[in-house]
Design a protein around this motif. Sequence first.
Motif, PDB file in Angstrom:
ATOM      1  N   LEU A  45       6.853  -7.247   1.079  1.00 48.96           N
ATOM      2  CA  LEU A  45       7.511  -6.517   2.136  1.00 48.96           C
ATOM      3  C   LEU A  45       8.968  -6.259   1.558  1.00 48.96           C
ATOM      4  CD1 LEU A  45       6.472  -8.947   5.111  1.00 48.96           C
ATOM      5  CD2 LEU A  45       5.268  -6.957   4.115  1.00 48.96           C
ATOM      6  N   LEU A  46       9.289  -5.054   1.882  1.00 47.37           N
ATOM      7  CA  LEU A  46      10.749  -4.618   1.304  1.00 47.37           C
ATOM      8  C   LEU A  46      11.339  -4.023   2.680  1.00 47.37           C
ATOM      9  CD1 LEU A  46      12.724  -3.744  -0.670  1.00 47.37           C
ATOM     10  CD2 LEU A  46      11.445  -1.617  -0.968  1.00 47.37           C
ATOM     11  N   HIS A  56      17.280   0.142   9.591  1.00 44.00           N
ATOM     12  CA  HIS A  56      16.488  -0.414   8.680  1.00 44.00           C
ATOM     13  C   HIS A  56      15.129   0.028   8.240  1.00 44.00           C
ATOM     14  CE1 HIS A  56      13.531  -3.012  10.758  1.00 44.00           C
ATOM     15  NE2 HIS A  56      14.411  -3.028  11.556  1.00 44.00           N
ATOM     16  N   THR A  57      14.746   0.076   7.127  1.00 42.99           N
ATOM     17  CA  THR A  57      13.350   0.483   6.856  1.00 42.99           C
ATOM     18  C   THR A  57      12.447  -0.793   6.268  1.00 42.99           C
ATOM     19  OG1 THR A  57      14.336   2.465   6.426  1.00 42.99           O
ATOM     20  CG2 THR A  57      11.942   2.205   5.348  1.00 42.99           C
ATOM     21  N   LEU A  58      11.468  -0.759   6.941  1.00 44.90           N
ATOM     22  CA  LEU A  58      10.295  -1.963   6.310  1.00 44.90           C
ATOM     23  C   LEU A  58       9.344  -1.449   5.929  1.00 44.90           C
ATOM     24  CD1 LEU A  58       9.814  -5.000   6.286  1.00 44.90           C
ATOM     25  CD2 LEU A  58       8.930  -4.943   8.636  1.00 44.90           C
ATOM     26  N   ARG A  59       8.863  -1.709   4.642  1.00 46.98           N
ATOM     27  CA  ARG A  59       7.734  -1.181   4.205  1.00 46.98           C
ATOM     28  C   ARG A  59       6.613  -2.366   3.424  1.00 46.98           C
ATOM     29  NH1 ARG A  59      11.812   1.774   1.555  1.00 46.98           N
ATOM     30  NH2 ARG A  59      11.828   4.227   2.219  1.00 46.98           N
ATOM     31  N   GLU A  60       5.461  -2.044   3.456  1.00 43.46           N
ATOM     32  CA  GLU A  60       4.549  -3.222   3.068  1.00 43.46           C
ATOM     33  C   GLU A  60       3.715  -2.467   1.743  1.00 43.46           C
ATOM     34  OE1 GLU A  60       1.702  -4.293   5.827  1.00 43.46           O
ATOM     35  OE2 GLU A  60       0.840  -5.944   4.493  1.00 43.46           O
ATOM     36  N   GLY A  61       3.574  -3.133   0.783  1.00 48.07           N
ATOM     37  CA  GLY A  61       2.747  -2.653  -0.344  1.00 48.07           C
ATOM     38  C   GLY A  61       1.709  -3.745  -0.693  1.00 48.07           C
ATOM     39  N   GLY A  62       0.516  -3.465  -0.908  1.00 51.65           N
ATOM     40  CA  GLY A  62      -0.619  -4.308  -1.392  1.00 51.65           C
ATOM     41  C   GLY A  62      -0.807  -4.129  -2.595  1.00 51.65           C
ATOM     42  N   PHE A  63      -1.314  -5.259  -3.392  1.00 52.86           N
ATOM     43  CA  PHE A  63      -1.571  -5.704  -4.832  1.00 52.86           C
ATOM     44  C   PHE A  63      -2.950  -6.306  -4.937  1.00 52.86           C
ATOM     45  CE2 PHE A  63       3.030  -4.793  -4.450  1.00 52.86           C
ATOM     46  CZ  PHE A  63       3.245  -4.133  -5.234  1.00 52.86           C
ATOM     47  N   PRO A  64      -3.685  -5.892  -5.995  1.00 51.02           N
ATOM     48  CA  PRO A  64      -4.940  -6.448  -6.231  1.00 51.02           C
ATOM     49  C   PRO A  64      -4.846  -7.782  -6.850  1.00 51.02           C
ATOM     50  CG  PRO A  64      -4.757  -4.855  -7.507  1.00 51.02           C
ATOM     51  CD  PRO A  64      -3.704  -4.680  -6.641  1.00 51.02           C
ATOM     52  N   THR A  65      -3.751  -8.296  -7.600  1.00 50.57           N
ATOM     53  CA  THR A  65      -3.480  -9.350  -8.398  1.00 50.57           C
ATOM     54  C   THR A  65      -1.985  -9.844  -8.315  1.00 50.57           C
ATOM     55  OG1 THR A  65      -2.765  -8.196 -10.331  1.00 50.57           O
ATOM     56  CG2 THR A  65      -5.190  -8.432 -10.111  1.00 50.57           C
ATOM     57  N   TRP A  73       7.587  -6.352  -8.585  1.00 52.94           N
ATOM     58  CA  TRP A  73       8.887  -7.163  -8.180  1.00 52.94           C
ATOM     59  C   TRP A  73       9.871  -6.962  -9.014  1.00 52.94           C
ATOM     60  CZ3 TRP A  73       9.234 -10.383  -3.687  1.00 52.94           C
ATOM     61  CH2 TRP A  73      10.424 -11.223  -3.736  1.00 52.94           C
ATOM     62  N   GLU A  74       9.341  -7.288 -10.377  1.00 53.51           N
ATOM     63  CA  GLU A  74      10.433  -7.229 -11.428  1.00 53.51           C
ATOM     64  C   GLU A  74      10.914  -5.843 -11.825  1.00 53.51           C
ATOM     65  OE1 GLU A  74       8.435  -9.075 -14.706  1.00 53.51           O
ATOM     66  OE2 GLU A  74       8.504 -11.103 -13.961  1.00 53.51           O
ATOM     67  N   ALA A  75      10.276  -4.697 -11.632  1.00 53.84           N
ATOM     68  CA  ALA A  75      10.653  -3.391 -11.979  1.00 53.84           C
ATOM     69  C   ALA A  75      11.690  -3.146 -10.944  1.00 53.84           C
ATOM     70  CB  ALA A  75       9.570  -2.497 -11.824  1.00 53.84           C
ATOM     71  N   HIS A  76      11.462  -3.393  -9.489  1.00 54.95           N
ATOM     72  CA  HIS A  76      12.429  -3.143  -8.359  1.00 54.95           C
ATOM     73  C   HIS A  76      13.808  -3.616  -8.650  1.00 54.95           C
ATOM     74  CE1 HIS A  76      13.539  -2.110  -4.519  1.00 54.95           C
ATOM     75  NE2 HIS A  76      14.002  -3.379  -4.331  1.00 54.95           N
ATOM     76  N   TRP A  77      13.840  -4.967  -8.956  1.00 55.56           N
ATOM     77  CA  TRP A  77      14.820  -5.737  -8.963  1.00 55.56           C
ATOM     78  C   TRP A  77      15.610  -5.496 -10.177  1.00 55.56           C
ATOM     79  CZ3 TRP A  77      17.458  -6.413  -4.950  1.00 55.56           C
ATOM     80  CH2 TRP A  77      16.690  -6.800  -3.701  1.00 55.56           C
ATOM     81  N   LYS A  81      12.994   0.916  -9.549  1.00 58.06           N
ATOM     82  CA  LYS A  81      12.654   1.856  -8.170  1.00 58.06           C
ATOM     83  C   LYS A  81      11.413   2.097  -8.170  1.00 58.06           C
ATOM     84  CE  LYS A  81      16.847   0.494  -6.502  1.00 58.06           C
ATOM     85  NZ  LYS A  81      16.952  -0.665  -6.241  1.00 58.06           N
ATOM     86  N   PRO A  82      10.397   1.565  -8.402  1.00 63.86           N
ATOM     87  CA  PRO A  82       8.931   2.131  -8.529  1.00 63.86           C
ATOM     88  C   PRO A  82       8.565   2.197  -6.976  1.00 63.86           C
ATOM     89  CG  PRO A  82       8.862  -0.283  -8.935  1.00 63.86           C
ATOM     90  CD  PRO A  82      10.502   0.374  -8.772  1.00 63.86           C
ATOM     91  N   GLN A  83       7.803   3.211  -6.841  1.00 59.45           N
ATOM     92  CA  GLN A  83       7.216   3.346  -5.629  1.00 59.45           C
ATOM     93  C   GLN A  83       6.276   2.082  -5.029  1.00 59.45           C
ATOM     94  OE1 GLN A  83       8.535   5.676  -3.936  1.00 59.45           O
ATOM     95  NE2 GLN A  83       6.871   7.125  -3.500  1.00 59.45           N
ATOM     96  N   LEU A  84       6.252   1.691  -3.980  1.00 61.08           N
ATOM     97  CA  LEU A  84       5.608   0.424  -3.142  1.00 61.08           C
ATOM     98  C   LEU A  84       4.281   1.230  -2.912  1.00 61.08           C
ATOM     99  CD1 LEU A  84       5.985  -2.600  -2.754  1.00 61.08           C
ATOM    100  CD2 LEU A  84       6.724  -1.657  -0.502  1.00 61.08           C
TER     101      LEU A  84
END
Length: 111
Positions: A45-46, A56-65, A73-77, A81-84
Amino acid sequence: MEKRLRSDGDHFALLTSYTNDDDPVQTTVMLRARDEKAELPFRVLLEEVDTTAWTHTLREGGFPTFEAATLWWEAHWNGDKPQLPTASPATRATAVPGLPARPAPPRGPSR
């Protein structure tokens, strides 16, 4: 999405979270589905807060692993700024005003 998260909160376990209080204020939360059969068991959740417009903007991304979620997470921080990735077709970014917005400036004459 906020309403769904409140009602489905016991379906996920909190793995980690981080808040950056600098402008723009951002909070990230990493979750794991308790259901072992979940298609995208790892969620991020971002939330981004615009302190000028009071939205405020709340986004949710789903990941298989876990590894895929951690790479995002690491790329974002790190500032990449990768797409979620979308967690489901119903998930979309939503801006919610915290205070009434200023009126839009008047438009010029139509041509």
